[in-house]
Motif scaffolding. Structure first.
Motif, PDB file in Angstrom:
ATOM      1  N   HIS A 124      33.928  37.638  45.469  1.00 12.61           N
ATOM      2  CA  HIS A 124      34.342  37.831  44.074  1.00 12.61           C
ATOM      3  C   HIS A 124      34.307  36.532  43.267  1.00 12.61           C
ATOM      4  O   HIS A 124      33.682  36.479  42.201  1.00 12.61           O
ATOM      5  N   THR A 157      31.672  44.356  43.511  1.00 12.81           N
ATOM      6  CA  THR A 157      32.898  44.016  44.239  1.00 12.81           C
ATOM      7  C   THR A 157      33.779  45.236  44.478  1.00 12.81           C
ATOM      8  O   THR A 157      34.532  45.274  45.456  1.00 12.81           O
ATOM      9  N   ASN A 188      34.891  45.937  48.247  1.00 17.49           N
ATOM     10  CA  ASN A 188      36.306  45.962  48.623  1.00 17.49           C
ATOM     11  C   ASN A 188      36.698  47.295  49.251  1.00 17.49           C
ATOM     12  O   ASN A 188      37.484  47.350  50.194  1.00 17.49           O
ATOM     13  N   HIS A 229      38.081  47.242  53.037  1.00 17.18           N
ATOM     14  CA  HIS A 229      39.477  47.607  53.268  1.00 17.18           C
ATOM     15  C   HIS A 229      39.643  49.077  53.658  1.00 17.18           C
ATOM     16  O   HIS A 229      40.748  49.617  53.595  1.00 17.18           O
TER      17      HIS A 229
END
Length: 679
Positions: free
Chosen positions: A356, A380, A384, A388
């Motif tokens: 990022h 991003t 992400n 995650h």
């Protein structure tokens, strides 16, 4: 959108029209009309069908033309504003914006113009060219109409361009929707090379096959690269193996638009960095090359993930490999490329900078195309979500939901390949820039990264005709999968391993594996014995003559296979005598023998004698005498040759070679389908 501006144009007062006319004419006097690209490269990069459609999609031409519409709407809004005090500034700014958007879209058309689609799609290329002509006509008329005070009839004529443009876009979309799937050989289309060069093997050893192809026809293939890539290569620039390999990879990418734009951007970036601070630039590139082992591992994962997605029986089964490889590409190649590009721009980048903040830094360099192409790879939000594990499977719509966003496994693979193409282009551009600058990195100490040596290994193997399909390093042993060995290729394979062993550090044993045949092992002792025969000529580095080292390599391979020592002796004598006779018959055509030919024959016999004696050292003592005796025969033959000139005398002096050949052939080759003697 543009059609809705007609009413606002109709409501202009004479005073407003006069003010708009004055502003636009002043702008034209200062800036001039939007220039048309009059000289462009011909379509030289041959691509296959799926690449061509990827080019049109990745170029975002439709989006660019929509941006141009938006800029024209803002221009009309400025021209029809009731705020007369600010009209001049707003019209000037709006005209600048129209010109800038037109320039950007024109650049995109220029890049698309580098590529030549297959013959059955030539009509679509012509449609793209007409689309570009329509854009220029539209912009010119927009500026002219504003300079004329926006008369209603002329404005309606301008709008006719948008109708033509939309029809051309629909034509392209229709062609794409109705295009049958074509089975095309990508590298054969681009360079005239067989598909086996790129398609065989594990996807990571094409360097060996590319090198082998260039060894056979380097001038032809270099010429094809120069003709195909005028936007990237200076025509007279000599090409190193590194450049050839990078450019071949460039031509193979699924997303050529992204790859070639990235290559040109990286070339220009590196040349500028070299001019500004050559040592720092080379330090940055060295650090990038030292991470090749990481890149190698990422590419392995990409190949396996694509295979898993293609093999998935159910779409849900493709979700996990697609997500994993997307994350690996973002955190692997893309992150590493971002660090390299920012460092080349002079930034100090933290070693563990995350994606990022790297994206923010890249976006801040608005004038850098290298940064722009990387920014376009980085999403991003998706990264992400995958990192995650904010993922679920939507069975109803057969797609993944990544933190609330619907994405199919194919979408992730598509984005992964886009990023891979971009990074491939960046590395190709760096290689081209270094080559163009005289390869200053070659004067630096060699790197220690194993993957760097692996690449050099593949180059050497390929230059000796070894078209490896897989290369694996286990400890201090390298295993190389090769096609079926033949009597014609055995020497090339032996010599190729010998040459590679000179430069690849920390390796003891080399094993060549061939389908359904015995492995061929060259151990450390055999290779060290062969290296001991190397000789220096003038200022050149030491090298071993093939006639000296081949008997050693052949004897060592037979011994490692477990062949009885007496049978090894017979085969080595048979091999060496056949080579001596072959040289004699080649160098002594009918007629008087030439002194130069006799000297060359004498040198060949000397090398073969040295090789026979060295081969003897690998075998048990009780059989060495036979090889020593044969070496003595070769030496006696050399002495006789020094005192004679006529061809029949040469044959008489070398008659013992014929006897040795007949007594010790056929030679044994357990790695071949049929035993045969080399020519």
């Amino acid at each position: 959108m543009l059609e809705e501006t007609v009413d606002s144009v109709m409501g202009l007062s004479l005073r407003q029209r006069g003010a708009v006319t004055g502003c636009a004419r002043g702008w034209l006097r200062r800036r001039g009309h939007v220039s048309v690209v009059s000289v462009r490269h011909p379509r030289t990069v041959r691509v296959i069908t799926r690449q061509w459609w990827a080019i049109l999609e990745d170029s975002h031409l439709t989006t660019g033309l929509q941006d141009l519409d938006t800029a024209v709407v803002e221009l009309i809004g400025a021209a029809t504003s009731s705020d007369m005090a600010d009209l001049g500034r707003r019209v000037f700014g709006a005209l600048d914006q129209v010109a800038e958007v037109c320039r950007l879209v024109a650049t995109t058309f220029e890049v698309v113009g580098w590529f030549a689609p297959p013959e059955h799609l030539a009509g679509t290329a012509a449609t793209v060219d007409r689309l570009e002509e329509t854009m220029y006509g539209f912009v010119r008329d927009v500026v002219d109409v504003v300079a004329e005070g926006l008369p209603e009839q002329r404005w309606r004529e301008v709008l006719s361009y948008t109708a033509t443009r939309d029809a051309l876009i629909d034509e392209l979309r229709s062609a794409a929707a109705n295009m049958p799937q074509e089975q095309e050989l990508l590298l054969e289309t681009a360079l005239g090379l067989p598909g086996s060069v790129s398609d065989a093997g594990d996807g990571l050893t094409s360097a060996a096959r590319v090198s082998a192809a260039w060894t056979r026809q380097s001038d032809v293939l270099d010429g094809r690269l120069r003709v195909m890539l005028p936007h990237l290569l200076a025509y007279s620039m000599p090409l190193t193996f590194e450049v050839r390999l990078h450019l071949t990879g460039l031509l193979l990418r699924e997303h050529p638009f992204r790859a070639h734009v990235a290559a040109v951007a990286a070339r220009d970036l590196v040349l500028a960095a070299l001019a500004a601070d050559a040592d720092r630039c080379l330090d940055v590139i060295t650090e990038s090359v030292e991470r090749q082992s990481e890149m190698h591992f990422t590419h392995t994962r990409v190949i396996k993930a694509i295979a898993a997605v293609n093999a998935a029986q159910y779409l849900e089964d493709a979700a996990d490999p697609a997500a994993n490889v997307y994350l690996a590409m973002m955190e692997g190649d893309v992150r590493r490329a971002a660090v390299t590009v920012l460092a080349l721009l002079g930034e100090e980048v933290p070693e563990k900078a995350t994606l990022h903040p790297l994206r923010i830094r890249l976006a801040a360099h608005r004038g850098s195309m290298a940064c722009a192409v990387l920014v376009s790879c980085i999403d991003t939000h998706l990264r992400n979500a995958v990192a995650h594990s904010r993922m679920e499977w939507d069975a109803e719509h057969q797609c993944m939901v990544l933190d609330g966003r619907a994405v199919t496994p194919q979408d992730l693979i598509y984005m992964t390949l886009q990023a891979h193409s971009t990074c491939t282009g960046l590395h190709a551009g760096i290689s081209v820039a270094l080559n163009q600058a005289g390869n200053p990195h070659h004067y630096r100490p060699p790197l220690n990264d194993h993957s760097v040596w692996d690449g050099r290994l593949l180059e050497i193997l390929g230059s000796h005709g070894i078209e490896a399909t897989r290369a694996r390093r286990h400890g201090r042993t390298i295993y190389i999968d090769v096609p079926h060995l033949t009597a014609a290729t055995l020497r090339d394979y032996l010599v190729g391993v010998y040459e590679a062993d000179w430069v690849v550090p920390h390796i003891d044993d080399w094993v060549l594996t061939s389908p359904d045949r015995f492995d061929l092992l060259l151990d450390a002792t055999t290779l060290a014995t062969a290296r001991s025969l190397a000789e220096s000529e003038h200022d050149a580095s030491p090298s071993g003559h093939v006639y000296a080292i081949e008997p050693v390599l052949y004897a060592g391979a037979l011994f490692n296979h477990g062949l009885a020592p007496d049978r090894i002796v017979r085969s080595v004598i048979g091999l060496a005598s056949s080579q001596a006779i072959g040289e004699r018959d080649r160098l002594l055509p009918r007629g008087s023998a030439e002194p130069a030919a006799l000297a060359e024959l004498s040198a060949a016999l000397r090398h073969l004698a040295r090789g026979a004696m060295a081969a003897a050292s690998l075998l048990p003592e009780q059989v060495r005498v036979y090889l020593d005796s044969f070496a003595a025969t070769l030496s006696v033959c050399r002495e006789r040759l020094s005192a004679i000139r006529a061809e029949h005398e040469v044959r008489e002096a070398s008659i013992q070679l014929d006897w040795a050949w007949r007594s010790n052939t056929p030679i044994e080759n357990p790695w071949l389908r049929e035993s045969s003697q080399p020519q």
